[in-house]
Design a protein around this motif. Structure first.
Motif, PDB file in Angstrom:
ATOM      1  N   SER A   1       7.732   5.291  -7.063  1.00 43.11           N
ATOM      2  CA  SER A   1       8.100   5.665  -5.698  1.00 43.11           C
ATOM      3  C   SER A   1       7.012   5.338  -4.687  1.00 43.11           C
ATOM      4  N   ALA A   2       5.781   5.146  -5.162  1.00 44.31           N
ATOM      5  CA  ALA A   2       4.656   4.894  -4.252  1.00 44.31           C
ATOM      6  C   ALA A   2       4.330   3.419  -4.127  1.00 44.31           C
ATOM      7  N   SER A   3       5.047   2.556  -4.847  1.00 39.86           N
ATOM      8  CA  SER A   3       4.659   1.151  -4.955  1.00 39.86           C
ATOM      9  C   SER A   3       4.649   0.416  -3.620  1.00 39.86           C
ATOM     10  N   GLU A   4       5.678   0.637  -2.797  1.00 42.97           N
ATOM     11  CA  GLU A   4       5.747  -0.089  -1.527  1.00 42.97           C
ATOM     12  C   GLU A   4       4.612   0.331  -0.596  1.00 42.97           C
ATOM     13  N   LYS A   5       4.371   1.635  -0.510  1.00 43.53           N
ATOM     14  CA  LYS A   5       3.290   2.125   0.334  1.00 43.53           C
ATOM     15  C   LYS A   5       1.944   1.619  -0.165  1.00 43.53           C
TER      16      LYS A   5
ATOM     17  N   GLN B   1      -1.016  10.289  -6.437  1.00 45.92           N
ATOM     18  CA  GLN B   1      -2.285   9.891  -5.855  1.00 45.92           C
ATOM     19  C   GLN B   1      -2.940   8.822  -6.722  1.00 45.92           C
ATOM     20  N   ASP B   2      -3.512   7.822  -6.092  1.00 45.02           N
ATOM     21  CA  ASP B   2      -4.244   6.791  -6.821  1.00 45.02           C
ATOM     22  C   ASP B   2      -5.616   7.349  -7.200  1.00 45.02           C
TER      23      ASP B   2
ATOM     24  N   TYR C   1      -6.966  -1.348   0.515  1.00 41.86           N
ATOM     25  CA  TYR C   1      -7.213  -2.133  -0.696  1.00 41.86           C
ATOM     26  C   TYR C   1      -7.564  -3.574  -0.353  1.00 41.86           C
ATOM     27  N   ARG C   2      -7.020  -4.075   0.732  1.00 40.58           N
ATOM     28  CA  ARG C   2      -7.346  -5.446   1.136  1.00 40.58           C
ATOM     29  C   ARG C   2      -8.813  -5.537   1.563  1.00 40.58           C
ATOM     30  N   TRP C   3      -9.289  -4.508   2.262  1.00 35.75           N
ATOM     31  CA  TRP C   3     -10.671  -4.527   2.719  1.00 35.75           C
ATOM     32  C   TRP C   3     -11.650  -4.461   1.561  1.00 35.75           C
ATOM     33  N   CYS C   4     -11.223  -3.881   0.451  1.00 33.97           N
ATOM     34  CA  CYS C   4     -12.090  -3.860  -0.729  1.00 33.97           C
ATOM     35  C   CYS C   4     -12.388  -5.274  -1.209  1.00 33.97           C
ATOM     36  N   THR C   5     -11.420  -6.182  -1.054  1.00 36.96           N
ATOM     37  CA  THR C   5     -11.645  -7.581  -1.430  1.00 36.96           C
ATOM     38  C   THR C   5     -12.283  -8.369  -0.282  1.00 36.96           C
ATOM     39  N   TYR C   6     -11.903  -8.065   0.967  1.00 40.20           N
ATOM     40  CA  TYR C   6     -12.503  -8.781   2.092  1.00 40.20           C
ATOM     41  C   TYR C   6     -14.022  -8.588   2.110  1.00 40.20           C
ATOM     42  N   LEU C   7     -14.463  -7.357   1.862  1.00 37.90           N
ATOM     43  CA  LEU C   7     -15.892  -7.037   1.959  1.00 37.90           C
ATOM     44  C   LEU C   7     -16.709  -7.682   0.844  1.00 37.90           C
ATOM     45  N   PHE C   8     -16.027  -8.109  -0.215  1.00 38.66           N
ATOM     46  CA  PHE C   8     -16.724  -8.786  -1.308  1.00 38.66           C
ATOM     47  C   PHE C   8     -17.452 -10.019  -0.795  1.00 38.66           C
TER      48      PHE C   8
ATOM     49  N   HIS D   1      -3.543   4.605 -16.380  1.00 37.04           N
ATOM     50  CA  HIS D   1      -3.005   5.222 -15.168  1.00 37.04           C
ATOM     51  C   HIS D   1      -2.236   4.172 -14.387  1.00 37.04           C
ATOM     52  N   ASN D   2      -0.915   4.290 -14.353  1.00 36.70           N
ATOM     53  CA  ASN D   2      -0.069   3.352 -13.638  1.00 36.70           C
ATOM     54  C   ASN D   2       0.406   3.935 -12.318  1.00 36.70           C
ATOM     55  N   PRO D   3       0.604   3.096 -11.305  1.00 35.76           N
ATOM     56  CA  PRO D   3       1.165   3.587 -10.045  1.00 35.76           C
ATOM     57  C   PRO D   3       2.562   4.149 -10.260  1.00 35.76           C
ATOM     58  N   ASP D   4       2.881   5.203  -9.550  1.00 44.30           N
ATOM     59  CA  ASP D   4       4.227   5.764  -9.579  1.00 44.30           C
ATOM     60  C   ASP D   4       5.184   4.803  -8.883  1.00 44.30           C
TER      61      ASP D   4
END
Length: 406
Positions: free
Chosen positions: A93-97, A32-33, A104-111, A88-91
């Protein structure tokens, strides 16, 4: 991989985003992130441009027109100090997902809408608010710091292949009149980073106050040259409608022209000031990121591929959130296609003693910067300071001093 989850070499980085094993799916479900919903806090940075009028209204203290300085250079460094490192690094196995998760894209779009609403409110206050000149300057500095952080959002979006994200990057850059960054960063800086040929790579013995004008002017010249070369290869003129620099400059003209028409010429000095504050903040961060680091040359005299050793990193969690993992700069240069949420902290990279926000303050005081950072540069090169990227006019003096100290 180290105990705290950081990658320890470029090879580890490749493995982390490469192969799979029979338990990959199971691990992906488990991982989990822990910062997933913290990324939305990054919107507090552009929202800080909306704070001054409310804070002054409720407290009666004009000091809060300068609230951007308080947020960026006091509150964030203090939280960094208290909260410490992320670790805390991404696992793997979860990198592609994770890479494809649109949240995460919307976090930057809303900026962007928050950034431009703040600019609009500031223009109204400059034109019609009961502010004296000092208050207006303070508000301009606050808005400019937000715009500088907006360049970082543009940086994240500008690395993407999706056309709408690249246009969002150009729009974000329009507020600081720094549209050439879109071209220079991607096609100049990433190719020449940590070499004397890169305007955005600071040199040992160079103060931030000489670096900023050098990087600004040479970066602009480089962007124009790169875009002109691209257009010539396609048989087109530099005046072609496909010139990316003309796109970004036109966006700035439209933005500034519209605001001046709506609010009048009285806001012009403050619009210009906030733009300067924004791109100076960007260049000060550039100064911190690669100070004195130099890529080695191979037996053919060519610079080796950029590795984690060629960027200064800091994994302070608060600045990580506000700058979309910009501090994990080594992995970004090694893998510029990665989105910010997938970037890894890397032990091989030289580590800064504090977060970027704190280091920008330190850089603003050159004697203090040299006292803190020059010994770290020397340690990074095992005492062989000749291997660093040294300011040419100070090279003999620096090497002589290093010889005496050794």
């Amino acid at each position: 991989m180290s105990v705290d989850g950081r990658i320890t070499s470029t090879e580890d980085s490749g493995v982390a985003f490469g192969g799979r094993d029979s338990k990959a799916s199971e691990r992906s479900v488990r991982w989990q992130d822990n910062k997933r919903y913290l990324w939305m806090l990054g919107l507090l940075a552009p929202a800080s441009a909306l704070l001054p009028s409310q804070l002054v209204y409720w407290t009666g203290m004009p000091l809060f027109w300068w609230s951007g300085v308080l947020v960026f250079f006091v509150i964030i460094p203090v939280i960094d100090l208290i909260a410490g490192e992320d670790g805390h690094n991404p696992d793997a196995s979860a990198s592609e997902k994770l890479q494809n998760d649109r949240y995460y894209r919307w976090c930057t779009y809303l900026f962007l809408p928050v950034q431009f609403v703040g600019l609009f409110v500031a223009c109204w206050m400059w034109a019609y608010g009961d502010l004296n000149v000092v208050d207006k300057i303070g508000l301009a500095v606050t808005v400019g710091l937000v715009a500088g952080t907006g360049i970082n959002a543009a940086h994240e979006l500008g690395h993407r292949i999706e056309q709408h994200e690249r246009w969002l990057a150009k729009i974000a850059l329009s507020q600081t009149l720094y549209g050439h960054f879109f071209v220079e960063h991607n096609r100049g800086h990433h190719v020449r980073v940590a070499t004397p040929d890169d305007p955005a790579s600071a040199r040992l013995g160079e103060s931030v106050w000489t670096f900023v004008p050098r990087s600004t002017v040479l970066g602009l010249a480089s962007a124009w040259k790169l875009e002109a070369q691209r257009l010539r290869r396609k048989g087109r003129s530099v005046a072609s409608p496909t010139n990316a620099l003309l796109h970004t400059w036109l966006l700035s003209v439209v933005l500034f022209g519209s605001l001046l028409i709506v609010f009048g010429w009285s806001i012009a000095p403050y619009l210009l000031l906030q733009a300067v504050v924004g791109f100076v903040l960007l260049e000060m961060v550039n100064y911190v990121e690669h100070y004195a680091l130099l890529r080695e040359t191979n037996d053919k005299g060519r610079y080796v591929r950029c590795s984690p050793r060629h960027s200064w990193n800091s994994d302070r969690i608060c600045t990580n959130i506000f700058l979309y993992h910009l501090q994990r700069h080594s992995d970004h240069h090694a893998n510029p296609g990665k989105r910010y949420q997938t970037l890894l902290s890397c032990d091989e990279a030289p580590q800064l003693p504090a977060g970027y926000a704190s280091m920008v303050i330190l850089a603003a005081i050159p004697p203090l910067w040299r006292r803190v950072m020059d010994p770290r540069v020397s340690a990074h090169y095992q005492g062989d300071i000749a291997r660093a990227n040294i300011l040419p006019r100070k090279r003999a003096r620096i090497l002589a001093r290093a010889g005496r100290n050794g």
